[in-house]
Design an enzyme around this catalytic site. Structure first.
Site, mmCIF file in Angstrom:
data_model
loop_
_atom_site.group_PDB
_atom_site.id
_atom_site.type_symbol
_atom_site.label_atom_id
_atom_site.label_comp_id
_atom_site.label_asym_id
_atom_site.label_seq_id
_atom_site.Cartn_x
_atom_site.Cartn_y
_atom_site.Cartn_z
ATOM 1 N N ARG A 26 -54.101 15.251 -28.388
ATOM 2 C CA ARG A 26 -55.003 14.588 -29.349
ATOM 3 C C ARG A 26 -56.076 13.886 -28.528
ATOM 4 N NH1 ARG A 26 -53.865 10.841 -34.589
ATOM 5 N NH2 ARG A 26 -53.429 12.944 -35.353
ATOM 6 N N HIS A 32 -58.670 19.284 -37.164
ATOM 7 C CA HIS A 32 -57.290 18.768 -37.224
ATOM 8 C C HIS A 32 -56.408 19.865 -37.841
ATOM 9 C CE1 HIS A 32 -53.989 16.153 -37.215
ATOM 10 N NE2 HIS A 32 -54.323 15.272 -38.141
ATOM 11 N N GLN A 63 -52.795 19.384 -39.416
ATOM 12 C CA GLN A 63 -52.767 18.778 -40.743
ATOM 13 C C GLN A 63 -52.948 19.826 -41.831
ATOM 14 O OE1 GLN A 63 -52.358 15.237 -41.411
ATOM 15 N NE2 GLN A 63 -51.908 16.147 -43.410
ATOM 16 N N ASP A 116 -60.566 11.552 -47.080
ATOM 17 C CA ASP A 116 -60.105 10.992 -45.799
ATOM 18 C C ASP A 116 -60.886 9.701 -45.576
ATOM 19 O OD1 ASP A 116 -58.957 10.704 -43.260
ATOM 20 O OD2 ASP A 116 -60.167 12.267 -42.312
ATOM 21 N N CYS A 126 -54.836 12.906 -45.584
ATOM 22 C CA CYS A 126 -54.010 13.100 -44.384
ATOM 23 C C CYS A 126 -53.340 11.814 -43.928
ATOM 24 C CB CYS A 126 -54.853 13.699 -43.259
ATOM 25 S SG CYS A 126 -56.183 12.640 -42.673
ATOM 26 N N ARG A 172 -45.581 17.580 -42.198
ATOM 27 C CA ARG A 172 -46.036 17.727 -40.809
ATOM 28 C C ARG A 172 -44.862 18.147 -39.926
ATOM 29 N NH1 ARG A 172 -50.569 14.881 -39.176
ATOM 30 N NH2 ARG A 172 -50.292 16.101 -37.287
HETATM 31 N N1 NVA Z 1 -60.508 11.799 -39.765
HETATM 32 C C1 NVA Z 1 -59.439 10.947 -39.285
HETATM 33 C C2 NVA Z 1 -58.134 11.647 -39.403
HETATM 34 C C3 NVA Z 1 -56.941 10.829 -38.956
HETATM 35 C C4 NVA Z 1 -55.656 11.586 -39.008
HETATM 36 C C5 NVA Z 1 -59.722 10.556 -37.843
HETATM 37 O O1 NVA Z 1 -60.157 11.419 -37.077
HETATM 38 O O2 NVA Z 1 -59.536 9.400 -37.503
HETATM 39 N N1 CP Z 2 -52.637 12.455 -40.399
HETATM 40 C C1 CP Z 2 -52.411 12.162 -39.103
HETATM 41 O O1 CP Z 2 -52.691 12.947 -38.212
HETATM 42 O O2 CP Z 2 -51.833 10.952 -38.899
HETATM 43 P P1 CP Z 2 -51.656 10.206 -37.503
HETATM 44 O O3 CP Z 2 -53.030 9.785 -37.049
HETATM 45 O O4 CP Z 2 -50.771 9.032 -37.823
HETATM 46 O O5 CP Z 2 -51.031 11.145 -36.514
#
Ligand code: NVA
Ligand code: CP
Length: 302
Positions: free
Chosen positions: A102, A129, A132, A217, A257, A285
């Site tokens: 990540r 992502h 997800q 989101d 998500c 997930r």
């Molecule tokens: N769009 C959000 C998703 C978190 C799972 C982010 O990138 O922070």
């Molecule tokens: N939706 C998601 O990826 O959650 P986290 O940021 O908690 O991993």
């Protein structure tokens, strides 16, 4: 070597096959009868951004598969002191069986996959992502059947999740209506590639009109915290509330998500309401990613 950096790293059949396998993993979980893989496998998880769901689902999933996951943060590793991602990938390839990353730039996961000799999974970048989307598509299938030919509304930021929805609309064949404010549209290249399945509209109600799934989101993603108040102004007309859900199909599902900001992108009434499947979505997930890990490990061994 097979990787999962983008939805398009799977064919439509493979993606749908993983959803079927994820359903089996979920049934095993619910029956308390987990079936580990034959061999022990280790995953290196690199988190350059925060995570609850991704971290716990991969770590728990690896344990349930009879393996192990190691959490690596840049603060505690040489990555944080400037060791190149390529060198890290080559070293990890000698020690573990699969890598999950990540990070911020999508290029980082691409560079890691290029240098690694084991599968690399994208656990979220600024661009996509995809893990997800496996869980979201599993959740839709569980609650409403095949998504092909259905209409999905994306309401809010043209962010990593929106980009992943555009890719998945093309891969699985659903129509996507997006309502994003000017200046916060999805990635131009992704939109261009997915344009036959995507319609951009101006309001949340237009996006939701007759939709079978409504998705939103956060307005400020990880790394955009300093833009929070400016984004609240730009996005305030795009809150998913009861009026938006009323514009959708009466059986429409709501997904997010998570983490969610109640009172911003979604009201508490919708998030906690009867059409919301966000807790199943989060729970899936675990199952979807076990199916993904199994698929990639099998592909690497054959
Ligand atoms: N769009 C959000 C998703 C978190 C799972 C982010 O990138 O922070
Ligand atoms: N939706 C998601 O990826 O959650 P986290 O940021 O908690 O991993």
């Amino acid at each position: 070597m097979r990787h999962f950096l983008s939805e398009f790293d799977l064919t439509q059949d493979e993606f749908l096959g993983l959803l079927e396998r994820a359903k089996e993993y979920r049934a095993q979980w619910e029956a308390g009868a987990l079936e580990p893989l034959e061999k022990h496998h280790t995953m290196a998880m690199i988190f350059e951004k925060s995570s609850t769901r991704t971290r716990v689902s991969f770590e728990s999933g690896m344990a349930q598969l009879g393996g192990h996951a190691i959490n690596l943060s840049p603060r505690d590793t040489q990555l944080g002191r400037g060791e190149p991602v390529e060198d890290t990938a080559r070293v990890l390839s000698q020690m573990v069986d699969i890598i999950m990353v990540r990070t911020f730039s999508h290029e980082t996961v691409e560079r890691m996959a290029e240098a690694a000799t084991i599968p690399v999974i994208n656990g979220l970048t600024d661009l996509l992502h995809p893990c997800q989307l496996l869980a979201d598509m599993q959740t839709f299938a569980d609650h409403a059947g095949p998504i092909a030919g259905k209409t999905v509304a994306w309401i809010g930021d043209g962010n990593n999740m929106c980009n992943s929805y555009i890719n998945t609309a093309n891969l699985l064949g659903f129509d996507l209506r997006i309502a994003c404010p000017e200046g916060h549209e999805p990635d131009a290249e992704i939109l261009d590639r997915g344009s036959s399945k995507v319609t951009a509209v101006g309001t949340a109600a237009e996006a939701a009109d007759g939709a079978h799934l409504v998705v939103t989101d956060v307005w400020a993603s990880m790394g955009q915290e300093s833009e929070q108040s400016e984004r609240e102004q730009a996005f305030k007309h795009l809150q998913v509330n009861d009026a938006v859900m009323e514009a959708a199909n009466p059986d429409a599902l709501f997904m997010h998500c998570l983490p969610a900001h109640r009172g911003e992108e979604v009201t508490t009434e919708v998030l906690e309401g009867p059409q919301s499947v966000v807790w199943d979505e989060a729970g899936n997930r675990l199952h979807a990613q076990k199916a993904l890990v199994e698929f990639l490990l099998n592909a690497a061994e054959n």
